[in-house]
Scaffold this motif. Structure first.
Motif, PDB file in Angstrom:
ATOM      1  N   THR A  50       6.925 -11.615   3.877  1.00  0.00           N
ATOM      2  CA  THR A  50       7.421 -11.150   2.584  1.00  0.00           C
ATOM      3  C   THR A  50       8.464 -10.063   2.772  1.00  0.00           C
ATOM      4  O   THR A  50       9.506 -10.054   2.099  1.00  0.00           O
ATOM      5  CB  THR A  50       6.255 -10.613   1.725  1.00  0.00           C
ATOM      6  OG1 THR A  50       5.346 -11.677   1.454  1.00  0.00           O
ATOM      7  CG2 THR A  50       6.756 -10.034   0.414  1.00  0.00           C
ATOM      8  N   LEU A  51       8.218  -9.148   3.691  1.00  0.00           N
ATOM      9  CA  LEU A  51       9.182  -8.091   3.987  1.00  0.00           C
ATOM     10  C   LEU A  51      10.502  -8.689   4.465  1.00  0.00           C
ATOM     11  O   LEU A  51      11.587  -8.279   4.016  1.00  0.00           O
ATOM     12  CB  LEU A  51       8.595  -7.166   5.047  1.00  0.00           C
ATOM     13  CG  LEU A  51       9.292  -5.828   5.284  1.00  0.00           C
ATOM     14  CD1 LEU A  51       9.297  -4.986   4.034  1.00  0.00           C
ATOM     15  CD2 LEU A  51       8.611  -5.081   6.428  1.00  0.00           C
ATOM     16  N   TYR A  52      10.412  -9.667   5.349  1.00  0.00           N
ATOM     17  CA  TYR A  52      11.609 -10.349   5.845  1.00  0.00           C
ATOM     18  C   TYR A  52      12.343 -11.075   4.711  1.00  0.00           C
ATOM     19  O   TYR A  52      13.574 -11.006   4.606  1.00  0.00           O
ATOM     20  CB  TYR A  52      11.215 -11.339   6.939  1.00  0.00           C
ATOM     21  CG  TYR A  52      12.338 -12.252   7.380  1.00  0.00           C
ATOM     22  CD1 TYR A  52      13.232 -11.852   8.372  1.00  0.00           C
ATOM     23  CD2 TYR A  52      12.514 -13.508   6.803  1.00  0.00           C
ATOM     24  CE1 TYR A  52      14.270 -12.687   8.777  1.00  0.00           C
ATOM     25  CE2 TYR A  52      13.539 -14.345   7.196  1.00  0.00           C
ATOM     26  CZ  TYR A  52      14.418 -13.928   8.184  1.00  0.00           C
ATOM     27  OH  TYR A  52      15.449 -14.758   8.560  1.00  0.00           O
ATOM     28  N   TYR A  95       8.241  -2.306  -2.943  1.00  0.00           N
ATOM     29  CA  TYR A  95       9.483  -2.535  -2.203  1.00  0.00           C
ATOM     30  C   TYR A  95      10.360  -3.554  -2.915  1.00  0.00           C
ATOM     31  O   TYR A  95      11.587  -3.381  -2.999  1.00  0.00           O
ATOM     32  CB  TYR A  95       9.164  -2.998  -0.784  1.00  0.00           C
ATOM     33  CG  TYR A  95      10.381  -3.472  -0.014  1.00  0.00           C
ATOM     34  CD1 TYR A  95      11.396  -2.591   0.337  1.00  0.00           C
ATOM     35  CD2 TYR A  95      10.524  -4.816   0.338  1.00  0.00           C
ATOM     36  CE1 TYR A  95      12.517  -3.018   1.031  1.00  0.00           C
ATOM     37  CE2 TYR A  95      11.633  -5.256   1.035  1.00  0.00           C
ATOM     38  CZ  TYR A  95      12.635  -4.359   1.374  1.00  0.00           C
ATOM     39  OH  TYR A  95      13.746  -4.793   2.050  1.00  0.00           O
ATOM     40  N   GLN A  96       9.770  -4.600  -3.437  1.00  0.00           N
ATOM     41  CA  GLN A  96      10.550  -5.605  -4.159  1.00  0.00           C
ATOM     42  C   GLN A  96      11.211  -5.008  -5.402  1.00  0.00           C
ATOM     43  O   GLN A  96      12.334  -5.374  -5.756  1.00  0.00           O
ATOM     44  CB  GLN A  96       9.655  -6.780  -4.522  1.00  0.00           C
ATOM     45  CG  GLN A  96       9.217  -7.595  -3.306  1.00  0.00           C
ATOM     46  CD  GLN A  96       8.178  -8.648  -3.630  1.00  0.00           C
ATOM     47  OE1 GLN A  96       8.360  -9.458  -4.529  1.00  0.00           O
ATOM     48  NE2 GLN A  96       7.064  -8.631  -2.907  1.00  0.00           N
ATOM     49  N   ILE A  97      10.520  -4.087  -6.060  1.00  0.00           N
ATOM     50  CA  ILE A  97      11.135  -3.382  -7.189  1.00  0.00           C
ATOM     51  C   ILE A  97      12.300  -2.534  -6.692  1.00  0.00           C
ATOM     52  O   ILE A  97      13.364  -2.483  -7.322  1.00  0.00           O
ATOM     53  CB  ILE A  97      10.096  -2.498  -7.901  1.00  0.00           C
ATOM     54  CG1 ILE A  97       9.007  -3.367  -8.543  1.00  0.00           C
ATOM     55  CG2 ILE A  97      10.763  -1.621  -8.958  1.00  0.00           C
ATOM     56  CD1 ILE A  97       7.826  -2.585  -9.079  1.00  0.00           C
ATOM     57  N   ALA A  98      12.112  -1.895  -5.545  1.00  0.00           N
ATOM     58  CA  ALA A  98      13.180  -1.091  -4.959  1.00  0.00           C
ATOM     59  C   ALA A  98      14.397  -1.947  -4.614  1.00  0.00           C
ATOM     60  O   ALA A  98      15.543  -1.531  -4.811  1.00  0.00           O
ATOM     61  CB  ALA A  98      12.673  -0.372  -3.704  1.00  0.00           C
ATOM     62  N   LYS A 105      -0.256  -4.860   0.158  1.00  0.00           N
ATOM     63  CA  LYS A 105       0.274  -5.810  -0.821  1.00  0.00           C
ATOM     64  C   LYS A 105       1.011  -5.086  -1.946  1.00  0.00           C
ATOM     65  O   LYS A 105       2.101  -5.510  -2.360  1.00  0.00           O
ATOM     66  CB  LYS A 105      -0.863  -6.655  -1.399  1.00  0.00           C
ATOM     67  CG  LYS A 105      -0.401  -7.696  -2.421  1.00  0.00           C
ATOM     68  CD  LYS A 105      -1.526  -8.643  -2.805  1.00  0.00           C
ATOM     69  CE  LYS A 105      -2.571  -7.970  -3.633  1.00  0.00           C
ATOM     70  NZ  LYS A 105      -3.614  -8.922  -4.098  1.00  0.00           N
ATOM     71  N   GLU A 106       0.440  -3.980  -2.403  1.00  0.00           N
ATOM     72  CA  GLU A 106       1.080  -3.217  -3.472  1.00  0.00           C
ATOM     73  C   GLU A 106       2.325  -2.490  -2.977  1.00  0.00           C
ATOM     74  O   GLU A 106       3.299  -2.335  -3.720  1.00  0.00           O
ATOM     75  CB  GLU A 106       0.066  -2.235  -4.060  1.00  0.00           C
ATOM     76  CG  GLU A 106      -1.054  -2.934  -4.822  1.00  0.00           C
ATOM     77  CD  GLU A 106      -2.222  -2.016  -5.126  1.00  0.00           C
ATOM     78  OE1 GLU A 106      -2.401  -1.007  -4.394  1.00  0.00           O
ATOM     79  OE2 GLU A 106      -2.954  -2.302  -6.080  1.00  0.00           O
ATOM     80  N   GLN A 107       2.301  -2.041  -1.723  1.00  0.00           N
ATOM     81  CA  GLN A 107       3.503  -1.425  -1.147  1.00  0.00           C
ATOM     82  C   GLN A 107       4.656  -2.415  -1.130  1.00  0.00           C
ATOM     83  O   GLN A 107       5.813  -2.069  -1.408  1.00  0.00           O
ATOM     84  CB  GLN A 107       3.209  -0.925   0.268  1.00  0.00           C
ATOM     85  CG  GLN A 107       2.264   0.266   0.311  1.00  0.00           C
ATOM     86  CD  GLN A 107       1.968   0.737   1.725  1.00  0.00           C
ATOM     87  OE1 GLN A 107       2.865   0.785   2.583  1.00  0.00           O
ATOM     88  NE2 GLN A 107       0.716   1.096   2.000  1.00  0.00           N
ATOM     89  N   LEU A 108       4.355  -3.664  -0.819  1.00  0.00           N
ATOM     90  CA  LEU A 108       5.392  -4.697  -0.800  1.00  0.00           C
ATOM     91  C   LEU A 108       5.906  -4.998  -2.207  1.00  0.00           C
ATOM     92  O   LEU A 108       7.102  -5.261  -2.399  1.00  0.00           O
ATOM     93  CB  LEU A 108       4.856  -5.967  -0.145  1.00  0.00           C
ATOM     94  CG  LEU A 108       4.644  -5.859   1.371  1.00  0.00           C
ATOM     95  CD1 LEU A 108       3.887  -7.079   1.888  1.00  0.00           C
ATOM     96  CD2 LEU A 108       5.976  -5.704   2.101  1.00  0.00           C
ATOM     97  N   LYS A 109       5.024  -4.944  -3.205  1.00  0.00           N
ATOM     98  CA  LYS A 109       5.477  -5.118  -4.588  1.00  0.00           C
ATOM     99  C   LYS A 109       6.416  -3.985  -4.984  1.00  0.00           C
ATOM    100  O   LYS A 109       7.444  -4.211  -5.637  1.00  0.00           O
ATOM    101  CB  LYS A 109       4.282  -5.174  -5.530  1.00  0.00           C
ATOM    102  CG  LYS A 109       3.462  -6.456  -5.433  1.00  0.00           C
ATOM    103  CD  LYS A 109       2.302  -6.440  -6.415  1.00  0.00           C
ATOM    104  CE  LYS A 109       1.496  -7.732  -6.337  1.00  0.00           C
ATOM    105  NZ  LYS A 109       0.324  -7.704  -7.264  1.00  0.00           N
TER     106      LYS A 109
END
Length: 291
Positions: A207-209, A137-140, A131-135
């Motif tokens: 979420t990744l998609y 990624y969203q910042i990225a 979940k934090e990795q995806l957060k």
């Protein structure tokens, strides 16, 4: 030998699916590569965390050009080799240190000890959950948007990138099969636990998609019951070379993951998710020792 070990055999599969297919039509190589997962892929995101799940010291990295980096092995990981074969400029840097310019070519968000579930691996200390990795990624993606000028340009760029996601092993070896530390084993049967994991994984992949991923390789779990750690813990009960009840539980998860990938491709526009069968490849990263 690099820590990818025999896992080099999966690389041609990934290339055929995501790379050679495009080259055959005269299209360029992927412009960027984003990585999610655990110790199998982590390249240094855990280095500054307060955790036992760190690898930025010898003998880790002894065969790497500049010594220890945070990789949980002596040399390259499978994602390093894939970056080489894709002829990217360099290995994909950990998100913890990636610069704005470099992020155009991707980032590695993986974190040793992490899992699909938030509590997985917490007995080691700090980590970066999926979940934090995806957060992150969203910042990225926001950083990419600022660099490229607008959302449309960022989404177009990301649609050409390769994504790999390999996570879930620790949800078994550092959660479900550590009943002295985690209650999941008494709360769920193996079938129920696989369903719980898959449901959460489904939301994470959506979420990744949602944030631009289109070409995504999903790595299934290997035969965790053959890990030295699990054989040491359960070998007397199993009385076999591998702990088959763990392998059986993992296979339930993998079977559901195959159906999940099929469903994503059927229901998401322009989605190209691919399941990579890892169960026949006997290679163990630091997770073999419980990290």
């Amino acid at each position: 030998m690099d820590c990818m070990g025999k896992m080099w055999r999966v690389v041609p599969v990934l290339l055929l699916v995501f790379y050679l297919q495009h080259c055959a039509h005269g299209e360029p190589e992927v412009p960027c590569y984003f990585i999610f997962g655990d110790s199998l892929s982590d390249s240094g995101n855990n280095n500054k965390l307060v955790t036992l799940g760190r690898a930025n010291f010898p003998p880790n990295g002894i065969d790497f050009p500049n010594g220890p980096t945070g990789r949980f092995c002596n040399g390259r990981t499978i994602v390093d080799v894939l970056a080489e074969l894709l002829k990217l400029e360099d290995y994909i840097p950990p998100y913890a240190t990636v610069s704005d310019y470099r992020i155009l070519q991707g980032a590695n968000f993986a974190s040793g000890s992490s899992g699909i579930r938030d509590e997985t691996g917490r007995h080691y200390g700090d980590l970066i959950t999926m979940k934090e990795q995806l957060k992150n990624y969203q910042i990225a993606v926001s950083r990419l948007t600022n660099i490229l000028g607008n959302d449309t340009a960022a989404m177009d760029h990301l649609s050409k990138c390769l994504f790999t996601v390999g996570i879930g092993s620790h949800d078994y070896i550092n959660n479900y099969y550590l009943p002295q530390l985690y209650p999941t084993n008494s709360e769920y049967t193996p079938v129920q636990y696989a369903s719980v994991l898959i449901n959460q994984y489904f939301q994470q992949l959506k979420t990744l998609y949602k944030h631009g991923a289109r070409k995504v390789a999903i790595l299934g779990l290997g035969r965790l019951g053959c890990m030295p750690l699990e054989v040491g813990l359960y070998g007397e009960v199993a009385d076999t070379e591998c702990v088959e009840f763990i392998n059986d539980a993992v296979q339930i998860f993998n079977d559901r993951l195959v159906r999940l990938v099929d469903g994503l491709n059927a229901n998401l526009t322009d989605a190209h998710f691919t399941y990579i069968n890892m169960s026949g490849i006997q290679s163990f990263d630091a997770a073999a020792f419980g990290i």
